[in-house]
Write a protein that holds these residues in place. Sequence first.
Motif, PDB file in Angstrom:
ATOM      1  N   GLY A  75       0.817  -1.213   0.000  1.00 40.27           N
ATOM      2  CA  GLY A  75       0.000   0.000   0.000  1.00 40.27           C
ATOM      3  C   GLY A  75       0.848   1.259   0.000  1.00 40.27           C
ATOM      4  N   ASP A  76       1.925   1.262   0.793  1.00 41.07           N
ATOM      5  CA  ASP A  76       2.827   2.418   0.841  1.00 41.07           C
ATOM      6  C   ASP A  76       3.475   2.666  -0.521  1.00 41.07           C
ATOM      7  OD1 ASP A  76       2.285   2.834   3.531  1.00 41.07           O
ATOM      8  OD2 ASP A  76       4.136   1.860   4.223  1.00 41.07           O
ATOM      9  N   ARG A  77       3.901   1.599  -1.190  1.00 41.03           N
ATOM     10  CA  ARG A  77       4.492   1.757  -2.527  1.00 41.03           C
ATOM     11  C   ARG A  77       3.474   2.342  -3.495  1.00 41.03           C
ATOM     12  NH1 ARG A  77       6.966  -3.238  -1.351  1.00 41.03           N
ATOM     13  NH2 ARG A  77       5.387  -4.350  -2.519  1.00 41.03           N
ATOM     14  N   GLY A  78       2.234   1.862  -3.419  1.00 43.44           N
ATOM     15  CA  GLY A  78       1.185   2.392  -4.276  1.00 43.44           C
ATOM     16  C   GLY A  78       0.913   3.857  -4.013  1.00 43.44           C
ATOM     17  N   GLU A  79       0.882   4.249  -2.753  1.00 39.79           N
ATOM     18  CA  GLU A  79       0.642   5.654  -2.402  1.00 39.79           C
ATOM     19  C   GLU A  79       1.780   6.544  -2.887  1.00 39.79           C
ATOM     20  OE1 GLU A  79      -0.197   5.713   1.793  1.00 39.79           O
ATOM     21  OE2 GLU A  79      -1.987   4.470   1.515  1.00 39.79           O
ATOM     22  N   ARG A  80       3.018   6.079  -2.765  1.00 36.57           N
ATOM     23  CA  ARG A  80       4.153   6.865  -3.282  1.00 36.57           C
ATOM     24  C   ARG A  80       4.049   7.024  -4.799  1.00 36.57           C
ATOM     25  NH1 ARG A  80       6.995   3.711   0.428  1.00 36.57           N
ATOM     26  NH2 ARG A  80       7.824   2.388  -1.225  1.00 36.57           N
ATOM     27  N   ARG A  81       3.631   5.964  -5.461  1.00 36.63           N
ATOM     28  CA  ARG A  81       3.496   6.017  -6.925  1.00 36.63           C
ATOM     29  C   ARG A  81       2.413   7.010  -7.343  1.00 36.63           C
ATOM     30  NH1 ARG A  81       3.055   0.616 -10.655  1.00 36.63           N
ATOM     31  NH2 ARG A  81       3.174   1.676 -12.655  1.00 36.63           N
ATOM     32  N   ALA A 131       1.360   9.596  -5.523  1.00 35.44           N
ATOM     33  CA  ALA A 131       1.851  10.937  -5.189  1.00 35.44           C
ATOM     34  C   ALA A 131       2.741  11.456  -6.316  1.00 35.44           C
ATOM     35  CB  ALA A 131       2.600  10.918  -3.862  1.00 35.44           C
ATOM     36  N   LEU A 132       3.626  10.628  -6.824  1.00 43.39           N
ATOM     37  CA  LEU A 132       4.485  11.028  -7.943  1.00 43.39           C
ATOM     38  C   LEU A 132       3.646  11.306  -9.192  1.00 43.39           C
ATOM     39  CD1 LEU A 132       7.250  11.519  -9.183  1.00 43.39           C
ATOM     40  CD2 LEU A 132       7.398   9.045  -9.638  1.00 43.39           C
ATOM     41  N   TYR A 133       2.693  10.430  -9.467  1.00 43.03           N
ATOM     42  CA  TYR A 133       1.777  10.602 -10.601  1.00 43.03           C
ATOM     43  C   TYR A 133       1.109  11.981 -10.536  1.00 43.03           C
ATOM     44  CZ  TYR A 133      -2.465   9.695 -13.409  1.00 43.03           C
ATOM     45  OH  TYR A 133      -3.498   9.773 -14.314  1.00 43.03           O
ATOM     46  N   LEU A 134       0.626  12.337  -9.354  1.00 41.53           N
ATOM     47  CA  LEU A 134      -0.052  13.627  -9.184  1.00 41.53           C
ATOM     48  C   LEU A 134       0.928  14.796  -9.323  1.00 41.53           C
ATOM     49  CD1 LEU A 134      -2.432  12.665  -6.255  1.00 41.53           C
ATOM     50  CD2 LEU A 134      -3.122  13.272  -8.592  1.00 41.53           C
ATOM     51  N   MET A 135       2.091  14.692  -8.714  1.00 39.01           N
ATOM     52  CA  MET A 135       3.075  15.779  -8.800  1.00 39.01           C
ATOM     53  C   MET A 135       3.487  16.037 -10.248  1.00 39.01           C
ATOM     54  SD  MET A 135       5.452  15.434  -5.376  1.00 39.01           S
ATOM     55  CE  MET A 135       5.924  13.740  -5.655  1.00 39.01           C
ATOM     56  N   LEU A 136       3.633  14.970 -11.025  1.00 39.74           N
ATOM     57  CA  LEU A 136       4.002  15.127 -12.436  1.00 39.74           C
ATOM     58  C   LEU A 136       2.892  15.794 -13.250  1.00 39.74           C
ATOM     59  CD1 LEU A 136       5.818  11.732 -13.064  1.00 39.74           C
ATOM     60  CD2 LEU A 136       6.858  14.023 -12.912  1.00 39.74           C
ATOM     61  N   ILE A 193       1.261  17.913  -3.178  1.00 38.99           N
ATOM     62  CA  ILE A 193       0.803  16.977  -2.148  1.00 38.99           C
ATOM     63  C   ILE A 193       0.762  17.737  -0.820  1.00 38.99           C
ATOM     64  CG2 ILE A 193       1.213  14.785  -0.960  1.00 38.99           C
ATOM     65  CD1 ILE A 193       0.571  14.614  -4.048  1.00 38.99           C
ATOM     66  N   LEU A 194      -0.426  17.848  -0.257  1.00 49.24           N
ATOM     67  CA  LEU A 194      -0.599  18.553   1.013  1.00 49.24           C
ATOM     68  C   LEU A 194      -0.415  17.612   2.198  1.00 49.24           C
ATOM     69  CD1 LEU A 194      -3.754  20.658   0.088  1.00 49.24           C
ATOM     70  CD2 LEU A 194      -1.349  21.361  -0.016  1.00 49.24           C
ATOM     71  N   GLU A 195      -0.934  16.396   2.056  1.00 44.37           N
ATOM     72  CA  GLU A 195      -0.878  15.422   3.154  1.00 44.37           C
ATOM     73  C   GLU A 195      -0.837  14.012   2.577  1.00 44.37           C
ATOM     74  OE1 GLU A 195      -0.843  16.239   6.385  1.00 44.37           O
ATOM     75  OE2 GLU A 195      -1.554  18.319   6.317  1.00 44.37           O
ATOM     76  N   ARG A 196      -0.213  13.119   3.346  1.00 44.33           N
ATOM     77  CA  ARG A 196      -0.283  11.685   3.060  1.00 44.33           C
ATOM     78  C   ARG A 196      -0.725  11.006   4.338  1.00 44.33           C
ATOM     79  NH1 ARG A 196       4.301   9.026   0.360  1.00 44.33           N
ATOM     80  NH2 ARG A 196       3.011   7.247   0.853  1.00 44.33           N
ATOM     81  N   ASN A 197      -1.660  10.082   4.214  1.00 42.52           N
ATOM     82  CA  ASN A 197      -2.187   9.328   5.360  1.00 42.52           C
ATOM     83  C   ASN A 197      -2.688  10.267   6.456  1.00 42.52           C
ATOM     84  OD1 ASN A 197      -1.559   6.704   4.231  1.00 42.52           O
ATOM     85  ND2 ASN A 197       0.556   7.296   4.545  1.00 42.52           N
ATOM     86  N   TRP A 198      -3.478  11.250   6.046  1.00 43.16           N
ATOM     87  CA  TRP A 198      -4.020  12.229   6.993  1.00 43.16           C
ATOM     88  C   TRP A 198      -5.139  11.577   7.796  1.00 43.16           C
ATOM     89  CZ3 TRP A 198      -8.442  15.008   8.238  1.00 43.16           C
ATOM     90  CH2 TRP A 198      -8.230  16.130   9.059  1.00 43.16           C
ATOM     91  N   GLN A 199      -5.089  11.702   9.110  1.00 45.05           N
ATOM     92  CA  GLN A 199      -6.064  11.036   9.969  1.00 45.05           C
ATOM     93  C   GLN A 199      -6.883  12.026  10.772  1.00 45.05           C
ATOM     94  OE1 GLN A 199      -4.101   8.102  12.361  1.00 45.05           O
ATOM     95  NE2 GLN A 199      -3.578   6.861  10.595  1.00 45.05           N
ATOM     96  N   TYR A 200      -8.133  11.671  10.905  1.00 46.83           N
ATOM     97  CA  TYR A 200      -9.059  12.384  11.769  1.00 46.83           C
ATOM     98  C   TYR A 200      -9.798  11.309  12.555  1.00 46.83           C
ATOM     99  CZ  TYR A 200     -13.314  14.756  13.252  1.00 46.83           C
ATOM    100  OH  TYR A 200     -14.355  15.240  13.994  1.00 46.83           O
ATOM    101  N   ARG A 201      -9.533  11.272  13.845  1.00 38.81           N
ATOM    102  CA  ARG A 201     -10.051  10.198  14.696  1.00 38.81           C
ATOM    103  C   ARG A 201      -9.633   8.859  14.090  1.00 38.81           C
ATOM    104  NH1 ARG A 201     -15.733  12.783  16.707  1.00 38.81           N
ATOM    105  NH2 ARG A 201     -14.787  14.640  17.578  1.00 38.81           N
ATOM    106  N   HIS A 202     -10.543   7.975  13.758  1.00 42.89           N
ATOM    107  CA  HIS A 202     -10.153   6.683  13.188  1.00 42.89           C
ATOM    108  C   HIS A 202     -10.306   6.658  11.667  1.00 42.89           C
ATOM    109  CE1 HIS A 202     -14.504   6.338  13.513  1.00 42.89           C
ATOM    110  NE2 HIS A 202     -14.438   5.389  12.615  1.00 42.89           N
TER     111      HIS A 202
END
Length: 118
Positions: free
Chosen positions: A11-17, A19-24, A29-38
């Motif tokens: 999952g982490d590898r997919g999220e990094r991929r 994030a790169l896709y979006l940056m290109l 990228i404002l946040e990664r794995n942003w949590q609010y309560r659960h």
Amino acid sequence: MSGRTQKRKTGDRGERRVALYLMLRGYRILERNWQYRHKEVDIIARRGRVIAFVEVKTRMAPSAASPQTAVTAAKRSNIVAAAGAYALLHDVSRRTIRFDIAEVTPKGVNYIKNAFCK
């Protein structure tokens, strides 16, 4: 290595991929794995006036199931709730909020804008 640990690494590898896709494509990228309560949003990204709340689904092999069907109603509800909290905390009142899904497979990224609504 446990199955949960391997799943998290995948999952982490997919999220990094994604994030790169979006940056290109001009997103910040404002946040990664942003949590609010659960509740958690995998990626929060901005381009222009749009804030995209992105759920990432990483698959080791192409799936016949649509990425949208992999994001259950309960998961969508959690993402929307977390997005609402983020919007309040970060004053995004002049921004357009969008909910996207990114499916990552060995063949690439299948990115679906406006995959579900509030």
